[in-house]
Design an enzyme around this catalytic site. Structure first.
Site, PDB file in Angstrom:
ATOM      1  CB  CYS A 123      -1.091  -0.176   1.200  1.00  0.00           C
ATOM      2  SG  CYS A 123      -2.627   0.974   0.980  1.00  0.00           S
ATOM      3  CG  HIS A 124      -0.066   4.974   1.447  1.00  0.00           C
ATOM      4  ND1 HIS A 124      -1.376   4.504   1.434  1.00  0.00           N
ATOM      5  CD2 HIS A 124      -0.204   6.267   0.940  1.00  0.00           C
ATOM      6  CE1 HIS A 124      -2.203   5.406   0.842  1.00  0.00           C
ATOM      7  NE2 HIS A 124      -1.299   6.349   0.549  1.00  0.00           N
TER       8      HIS A 124
END
Length: 192
Positions: A123-124
């Site tokens: 994800c991030h």
């Protein structure tokens, strides 16, 4: 605190005796912490939460909804890559944005590359990899919002469930967690 999770270790994959660091702080995406924790334990490994926080941290569901608190096993600065066999970088916008500008976090992450140990980011989570110069020339994926940042840092960004480039595993969102955990654990298991 017990969490129900569908994620289990892949059949026949064992990482007995291996200790895996999960670098997180407040704002970590709940499932991107709980599912890797469960998968590591399910494969016989020992997960350890490493954080700039001293005692506990606040997980989130998305960016706005507070979820559970988690105890910190090691405060950042008290351990190094040499204390672990691999690293997981969960996402969550607040978590990833805070860690990528934390010099101790950068130093900790860099150590895994210096020691050629597996690193998995979802994800991030890959954001910090741009800060430590580990993106250029790599084939990677991430949450779509990071595409430009990773591409500008020299990554070949692709929209795939899970990507492995050398010792780095990346995935996009919590929907990719089963593949992310499986591929990461297989990579750790292969490094006897």
């Amino acid at each position: 605190m017990t969490h129900h999770t569908e994620s289990v270790a892949p059949e026949g994959v064992s990482i007995d005796g291996k200790t895996i660091a999960l670098l997180v702080t407040d704002g970590v995406e709940l499932l991107e912490l709980t599912e890797p924790l469960a998968a590591i334990r399910g494969a016989g490994g020992t997960p350890k939460i490493v954080s700039p926080k001293k005692s506990s941290l606040q997980a989130m569901k998305g960016d706005w909804e507070h979820a559970d608190h988690f105890d910190v096993d090691h405060q950042l600065g008290t351990v190094s890559a040499s204390d672990f066999d691999a690293l997981v970088l969960p996402g969550g916008t607040l978590n990833a944005d805070s860690l990528r500008i934390d010099e101790k976090a950068q130093e900790f992450v860099s150590g895994f590359f210096s020691e050629s140990k597996p690193v998995a980011a979802i994800c991030h989570g890959p954001w910090i990899l741009t800060e430590v110069g580990q993106v250029s020339g790599r084939r990677m994926t991430s949450y779509a919002a990071l595409r430009t940042d990773l591409s500008n840092a020299g990554a070949q960004w692709v929209d795939e469930e899970v990507v492995v480039d050398g010792g780095v595993v990346t995935s996009r969102t919590p929907k990719d967690l089963d593949a992310f955990n499986r591929v990461f654990l297989e990579l750790v298991a292969a490094r006897a």
